[in-house]
Design an enzyme around this catalytic site. Structure first.
Site, PDB file in Angstrom:
ATOM      1  N   GLN A  76     -18.128   6.176-100.461  1.00  0.00           N
ATOM      2  CA  GLN A  76     -18.331   5.176 -99.400  1.00  0.00           C
ATOM      3  C   GLN A  76     -18.657   3.802 -99.975  1.00  0.00           C
ATOM      4  O   GLN A  76     -18.837   2.843 -99.221  1.00  0.00           O
ATOM      5  CB  GLN A  76     -19.474   5.630 -98.477  1.00  0.00           C
ATOM      6  CG  GLN A  76     -19.167   6.934 -97.749  1.00  0.00           C
ATOM      7  CD  GLN A  76     -20.382   7.500 -97.017  1.00  0.00           C
ATOM      8  OE1 GLN A  76     -21.453   6.901 -96.972  1.00  0.00           O
ATOM      9  NE2 GLN A  76     -20.219   8.682 -96.443  1.00  0.00           N
ATOM     10  N   HIS A 141     -23.848   6.593 -98.048  1.00  0.00           N
ATOM     11  CA  HIS A 141     -24.919   5.974 -97.251  1.00  0.00           C
ATOM     12  C   HIS A 141     -25.462   4.685 -97.857  1.00  0.00           C
ATOM     13  O   HIS A 141     -26.626   4.589 -98.241  1.00  0.00           O
ATOM     14  CB  HIS A 141     -26.059   6.971 -96.996  1.00  0.00           C
ATOM     15  CG  HIS A 141     -25.658   8.112 -96.113  1.00  0.00           C
ATOM     16  ND1 HIS A 141     -26.562   8.924 -95.486  1.00  0.00           N
ATOM     17  CD2 HIS A 141     -24.432   8.562 -95.735  1.00  0.00           C
ATOM     18  CE1 HIS A 141     -25.908   9.835 -94.766  1.00  0.00           C
ATOM     19  NE2 HIS A 141     -24.616   9.631 -94.911  1.00  0.00           N
ATOM     20  N   GLU A 239     -27.201   6.815 -83.323  1.00  0.00           N
ATOM     21  CA  GLU A 239     -28.156   6.097 -82.465  1.00  0.00           C
ATOM     22  C   GLU A 239     -27.850   4.610 -82.358  1.00  0.00           C
ATOM     23  O   GLU A 239     -27.302   4.021 -83.283  1.00  0.00           O
ATOM     24  CB  GLU A 239     -29.571   6.181 -83.073  1.00  0.00           C
ATOM     25  CG  GLU A 239     -30.109   7.569 -83.251  1.00  0.00           C
ATOM     26  CD  GLU A 239     -31.513   7.569 -83.864  1.00  0.00           C
ATOM     27  OE1 GLU A 239     -31.988   6.499 -84.303  1.00  0.00           O
ATOM     28  OE2 GLU A 239     -32.127   8.658 -83.884  1.00  0.00           O
ATOM     29  N   TYR A 249     -38.319   4.278 -87.148  1.00  0.00           N
ATOM     30  CA  TYR A 249     -37.270   4.805 -86.267  1.00  0.00           C
ATOM     31  C   TYR A 249     -37.003   6.299 -86.466  1.00  0.00           C
ATOM     32  O   TYR A 249     -36.036   6.839 -85.951  1.00  0.00           O
ATOM     33  CB  TYR A 249     -36.028   3.896 -86.336  1.00  0.00           C
ATOM     34  CG  TYR A 249     -36.392   2.619 -85.604  1.00  0.00           C
ATOM     35  CD1 TYR A 249     -36.194   2.501 -84.236  1.00  0.00           C
ATOM     36  CD2 TYR A 249     -37.116   1.613 -86.244  1.00  0.00           C
ATOM     37  CE1 TYR A 249     -36.654   1.400 -83.528  1.00  0.00           C
ATOM     38  CE2 TYR A 249     -37.585   0.505 -85.546  1.00  0.00           C
ATOM     39  CZ  TYR A 249     -37.349   0.410 -84.184  1.00  0.00           C
ATOM     40  OH  TYR A 249     -37.826  -0.666 -83.469  1.00  0.00           O
ATOM     41  N   TYR A 260     -25.751  19.911 -91.210  1.00  0.00           N
ATOM     42  CA  TYR A 260     -24.363  20.327 -91.340  1.00  0.00           C
ATOM     43  C   TYR A 260     -24.348  21.842 -91.483  1.00  0.00           C
ATOM     44  O   TYR A 260     -25.139  22.417 -92.221  1.00  0.00           O
ATOM     45  CB  TYR A 260     -23.706  19.661 -92.539  1.00  0.00           C
ATOM     46  CG  TYR A 260     -23.523  18.182 -92.319  1.00  0.00           C
ATOM     47  CD1 TYR A 260     -22.526  17.714 -91.467  1.00  0.00           C
ATOM     48  CD2 TYR A 260     -24.368  17.255 -92.923  1.00  0.00           C
ATOM     49  CE1 TYR A 260     -22.371  16.354 -91.228  1.00  0.00           C
ATOM     50  CE2 TYR A 260     -24.220  15.891 -92.694  1.00  0.00           C
ATOM     51  CZ  TYR A 260     -23.223  15.456 -91.852  1.00  0.00           C
ATOM     52  OH  TYR A 260     -23.076  14.119 -91.619  1.00  0.00           O
TER      53      TYR A 260
HETATM   54 CA   LIG Z   1     -34.022   7.456 -85.006  1.00  0.00          CA
END
Ligand SMILES: [Ca+2]
Length: 371
Positions: A76, A141, A239, A249, A260
């Protein structure tokens, strides 16, 4: 047309039936990641394999711009977001982020500032103004969306940058001594704004704005100047959040997703005191990328103020209606450009029209024309 005389829902459906026409601005982009807008109708585009190009207003691709720092391309990782300075016409500054290798191994997300030469031929005065700590061996990520903050309706000279949890370092997202799974906020010269929430707190990195995030590939300002992000959940539980200074968060303690292969994540809970709830979540995951509010009236009243988010997984552009005021709820979602491929980025251009990048080895820059 008489259908419009009925409820708001019918009016929306009619607008959707009229739809939009997607016009191809440019083709032949290899996994394009971000598009930003230059003066005279030009575009500045990144390609994940490590190229940045100017695209002429007529769609001609310029050559890869010389001057980029070394980029650790793979998985990525690569050259990811780019935004232009609010005053780019005068100062030529652009900001971009990418995966940066460490000499000792591993990589992380870095943010750089550069000046685009007056003839658009190269990047000059390149400065790396932030590097995510620690470096870690992962190709996943990176997060990496850049947004300039605003105060009293004007750009305020700060940059928000989203940073992923690097996949296997998810527990770091709950700790303040690292940049994994964070939103950070810095000044354009790389210094730390004095009003950041953790300035002066022992053991906390002062760049951190909010924490407990997973992998954020979309961020934007709403018309009221508030900062919005979205992030990928593990398997379900993507989200939308409005990250507030110093707030947590929740990742990986609370999530609406699963491991997974099945099974609950973490403590198997979706809420906990002291951890913020998302404004909205998607189960199953849509794999969101790119995020923009439409402030223009080019597509009629029903679309003005809507939020647009790309879906990588299902290959569509999500038009999201929100209640008012903006800090409310998602009311309805509508799929646009279905079947057109993975959507990596969406932005509103200076002309008030929406622009979309599709993610493929033959990626395209599209312009949505109202019809
Ligand atoms: Ca969250």
């Amino acid at each position: 047309m008489f259908l419009v005389a009925f409820s708001g829902w019918v009016a929306v459906s009619t607008a959707q039936a009229q739809g939009v026409r997607s016009e191809v601005v440019a083709t032949g982009l290899q996994n394009p990641w971000a598009v930003s807008f230059l003066p005279q109708g030009r575009f500045l585009v990144t390609e994940r394999p490590g190229r940045m190009r100017v695209i002429e207003a007529d769609g001609r691709l310029g050559p890869p711009l010389p001057g980029l720092p070394a980029i650790d391309v793979g998985g990525q990782g690569g050259l990811l977001d780019v935004v232009v300075d609010a005053d780019v016409a005068a100062n030529r500054r652009v900001y971009f982020c990418y995966s940066e290798a460490a000499a000792s191994g591993g990589n992380s997300t870095a943010l750089a500032s550069a000046a685009l030469a007056a003839d658009n031929s190269r990047l000059e005065d390149v400065k790396v103004i932030f590097s995510q700590k620690p470096k870690f061996a992962s190709s996943a990520h990176f997060g990496c969306r850049i947004v300039e903050g605003s105060k009293d309706g004007k750009p305020d000279g700060t940059l928000f940058l989203t940073l992923g949890d690097r996949y296997s370092r998810m527990q770091d997202a709950q700790k303040l001594d690292n940049h994994h799974g964070k939103v950070v906020r810095i000044n354009k010269d790389g210094s730390v704004p004095r009003d950041n929430p953790f300035v002066g707190r022992a053991g906390a990195l002062p760049e951190i704005w909010s924490y407990g995030h997973r992998n954020l590939q979309g961020a934007t300002l709403a018309p009221d100047g508030s900062y919005w992000t979205h992030e990928h959940g593990p398997q379900g539980g993507d989200e939308i959040n409005l990250p507030q200074p110093g707030r947590n968060y929740g990742w990986p303690v609370i999530t609406y997703g699963e491991n997974y292969g099945g099974g609950k994540m973490g403590e198997g809970i979706t809420a906990k005191t002291g951890l913020e709830q998302p404004l909205h979540y998607w189960v199953p995951s849509i794999a969101p990328s790119g995020m923009a509010f439409l402030s223009s009236d080019k597509y009629g009243k029903a679309w003005q103020g809507n939020l647009f988010v790309g879906s990588l997984k299902f290959g569509y552009l999500n038009r999201i209606e929100l209640n008012q005021p903006f800090r409310g709820k998602v009311m309805r979602e509508h799929k646009l450009l279905e079947g057109g491929g993975r959507v990596r980025d969406v932005r509103q251009g200076p002309d008030g029209l929406l622009y979309v990048l599709t993610d493929s080895p033959q990626g395209r820059l599209l312009r949505l024309q109202p019809q």
